[in-house]
Design an enzyme around this catalytic site. Structure first.
Site, PDB file in Angstrom:
ATOM      1  N   CYS A  63      43.768  50.561  36.135  1.00 42.65           N
ATOM      2  CA  CYS A  63      44.923  50.234  36.969  1.00 42.65           C
ATOM      3  C   CYS A  63      45.946  51.368  37.037  1.00 42.65           C
ATOM      4  O   CYS A  63      46.418  51.852  36.009  1.00 42.65           O
ATOM      5  CB  CYS A  63      45.588  48.986  36.388  1.00 42.65           C
ATOM      6  SG  CYS A  63      47.197  48.623  37.115  1.00 42.65           S
ATOM      7  N   TRP A  96      43.325  39.570  33.500  1.00 37.74           N
ATOM      8  CA  TRP A  96      42.647  40.673  32.825  1.00 37.74           C
ATOM      9  C   TRP A  96      42.151  40.131  31.483  1.00 37.74           C
ATOM     10  O   TRP A  96      42.783  39.250  30.883  1.00 37.74           O
ATOM     11  CB  TRP A  96      43.614  41.823  32.566  1.00 37.74           C
ATOM     12  CG  TRP A  96      44.121  42.512  33.796  1.00 37.74           C
ATOM     13  CD1 TRP A  96      45.185  42.124  34.561  1.00 37.74           C
ATOM     14  CD2 TRP A  96      43.602  43.704  34.397  1.00 37.74           C
ATOM     15  NE1 TRP A  96      45.362  43.003  35.605  1.00 37.74           N
ATOM     16  CE2 TRP A  96      44.402  44.000  35.529  1.00 37.74           C
ATOM     17  CE3 TRP A  96      42.559  44.571  34.096  1.00 37.74           C
ATOM     18  CZ2 TRP A  96      44.186  45.105  36.353  1.00 37.74           C
ATOM     19  CZ3 TRP A  96      42.339  45.668  34.908  1.00 37.74           C
ATOM     20  CH2 TRP A  96      43.136  45.934  36.027  1.00 37.74           C
ATOM     21  N   THR A 130      49.530  40.648  35.236  1.00 34.19           N
ATOM     22  CA  THR A 130      49.415  42.073  35.539  1.00 34.19           C
ATOM     23  C   THR A 130      49.492  42.941  34.282  1.00 34.19           C
ATOM     24  O   THR A 130      50.029  42.536  33.249  1.00 34.19           O
ATOM     25  CB  THR A 130      50.542  42.513  36.502  1.00 34.19           C
ATOM     26  OG1 THR A 130      51.802  42.324  35.853  1.00 34.19           O
ATOM     27  CG2 THR A 130      50.522  41.714  37.796  1.00 34.19           C
ATOM     28  N   TYR A 194      47.284  50.827  49.050  1.00 39.79           N
ATOM     29  CA  TYR A 194      46.972  49.385  49.069  1.00 39.79           C
ATOM     30  C   TYR A 194      47.279  48.786  50.437  1.00 39.79           C
ATOM     31  O   TYR A 194      46.582  47.895  50.904  1.00 39.79           O
ATOM     32  CB  TYR A 194      47.772  48.638  47.986  1.00 39.79           C
ATOM     33  CG  TYR A 194      47.244  48.855  46.589  1.00 39.79           C
ATOM     34  CD1 TYR A 194      46.339  47.961  46.021  1.00 39.79           C
ATOM     35  CD2 TYR A 194      47.635  49.959  45.831  1.00 39.79           C
ATOM     36  CE1 TYR A 194      45.844  48.155  44.737  1.00 39.79           C
ATOM     37  CE2 TYR A 194      47.140  50.174  44.550  1.00 39.79           C
ATOM     38  CZ  TYR A 194      46.248  49.266  44.006  1.00 39.79           C
ATOM     39  OH  TYR A 194      45.751  49.466  42.738  1.00 39.79           O
TER      40      TYR A 194
END
Lengths: 324, 324
Positions: A63, A96, A130, A194
């Site tokens: 990430c 995650w 996140t 993105y």
């Protein structure tokens, strides 16, 4: 590693809009205040004390937002006061996970899903799970996931624990310009890729692409005349740009259709990116295999086959950059 | 231009397997025989007579298999004896259509869907409606869609109608080697890129990618030492390789994940491809807009958003190739 097919990144007919609501807590040297001389006044968010050994930084090499925090922790020499947990590249729709660790659990926190640390803090946490996330080791609660403030505070608040020769990542005399540069890099490049990849319409994509490349050309120009974004020294702005550049040819070029040029075709940017890659603290945080696995497997709505491309050749990152 | 969402190109778990069954008819100068001295004996398929003005070649600028026939028709100067109809880049699951023409109908055949010409010949035609297709103008029936034989016969059977300085696309003294070269190019490159893009498993993709690049490296090597594939003159083998190379960076690199390198990074191949592009008969048959629209819109199972990338910059094709 199963992935939930319900995860959707593209909303048909719409531009991509990143949810920027994070847990706003800060870790500060003084309660309720920031030491940043630029706006270093009273804070109206909860603060947690700087305390060696108390927090675990949970990141993922895949990430880009988390990659920043790993690099800054390295550059400042904070490895001995803030430990690092690394989530696996492929997460499911919920969280995650620590699939890279033995038994699939983070060895310090003992959890399998990072979600658990979010729920320990807020049992009904409604947003995305996140990285990066700073976790209080004893309570296993997430302190904050507000990524721009995490690296900011590693610099301003943890100063007593920096290594002696740590770089001045936020030079006061160039601060104002640096904030503008970072803002443009964030909206047009870091998030801009993105906005290309998750565009829900041709128009939204075309707009995002034009904005991205306008700023890439501006950066190419800027970096033709100086070694780093703010001059002769590495700053936070370089860290923020690097994490997008290092993913550019491996994922953004094809997967996100940012394909006007490869990074390798932009002489100043490509030299600059390799210069940083070859600087201690940067390159060792990059894992192209994890990066590709993450993007190509997780984003099933733009890559339904989940097949991960074999290219491009990552060894070019070790070639001489000639920018010294 | 609606597209039927039922069209599927990827079969999960399987390698891509191109259906190579075509309408096998041939157009020959003598009934039942081919003039090709290499195997020019009796033919066991129906033959149609060479007859100026009788046939219409239906192609599409988007399609590499059809692109071959447009180029060969140009190189041999057959424009005055075989007319050309061009289908639009985006077809639906049933057929290529004449959406580029006024009222969406081919001006000579008067049909909207190429499918009609297939059904005129075989009312229950069970296979894909492909281009190139040679159509008998009077009956509006497809004569053949067997693309390797179409260009072969344009050369060997239509010789009386070639322009005086037409190139020798099938040199007899290099024929055996040329057949081997063309076979390798077909399986590893022309069809190899599709085997990458339509792979139904990581293993099938990885295998296709390795085979593609082994042959790309072999071609790079071969073309470092000679101007064209078979020596100093353009042959059919060059036409067949060109139509894949010209699509490489625009679609195969990203959309089909053939991303070890861009074509522009392979010095000999890139010079060679531009050399051909800039040769009369080649470049004017290439429409990057149609090429990108075709692949990115039609293959919804690998590009569900149907968004067409803006890059790369096609003007690089006009740069000097230095291969003269």
């Amino acid at each position: 590693m199963t992935t939930d097919t319900s995860a959707r990144y593209v909303t048909e007919g719409e531009a991509f809009d990143r949810d920027m609501s994070y847990i706003p807590d800060r870790v500060t040297a003084e309660p309720g205040r920031s030491r940043d001389p630029f706006g270093g006044e009273e804070l109206d968010v909860p603060t947690w004390p700087v305390e060696p050994g108390r927090y675990r930084l949970v990141a993922a090499k895949a990430c880009p937002w988390a990659n920043r925090s790993i690099i800054v922790r390295n550059l400042l020499g904070l490895e001995h006061v803030i430990s690092l947990g690394l989530a696996a590249p492929v997460h499911d729709a919920r969280s995650w996970t620590f699939d890279l660790d033995e038994d699939g659990r983070d060895p310090v926190l003992g959890i399998h899903r990072l979600q658990e640390a979010y729920f320990n803090r807020f049992p009904d946490y409604p947003r995305g799970i996140t990285v990066p996330a700073l976790v209080d080791v004893e309570t296993k609660q997430v302190v904050t996931n507000d990524f721009p403030w995490i690296t900011h505070d590693l610099f301003f608040e943890w100063r007593e624990h920096h290594r002696p020769d740590a770089p001045d990542l936020w030079p006061a005399d160039r601060r104002e310009e640096m904030e503008d540069v970072m803002q443009r890099i964030f909206t047009e490049v870091n998030n801009g890729v993105y906005r290309c990849g998750f565009a829900g319409s041709q128009q939204a994509y075309d707009d995002a692409y034009d904005r991205l490349w306008a700023t890439m050309d501006w950066l190419e120009d800027r970096l033709a005349g100086r070694r780093y974004l703010m001059g002769d020294e590495i700053t936070e702005a370089d860290v923020r740009l690097f994490t997008t550049l290092v993913r550019f040819d491996a994922v953004y070029h094809g997967h996100f259709k940012c394909n006007r040029n490869r990074l390798t075709e932009m002489p100043a940017l490509w030299g600059y990116a390799r210069d940083l890659f070859q600087t201690p603290g940067f390159g060792e945080t990059v894992d192209f295999g994890q990066i590709k696995a993450h993007y190509y497997v997780v984003h099933q709505d733009i890559n339904p086959s989940r097949i991960v491309p074999k290219g491009p050749d990552p060894t070019v990152w070790a070639t001489p950059h000639d920018r010294g």
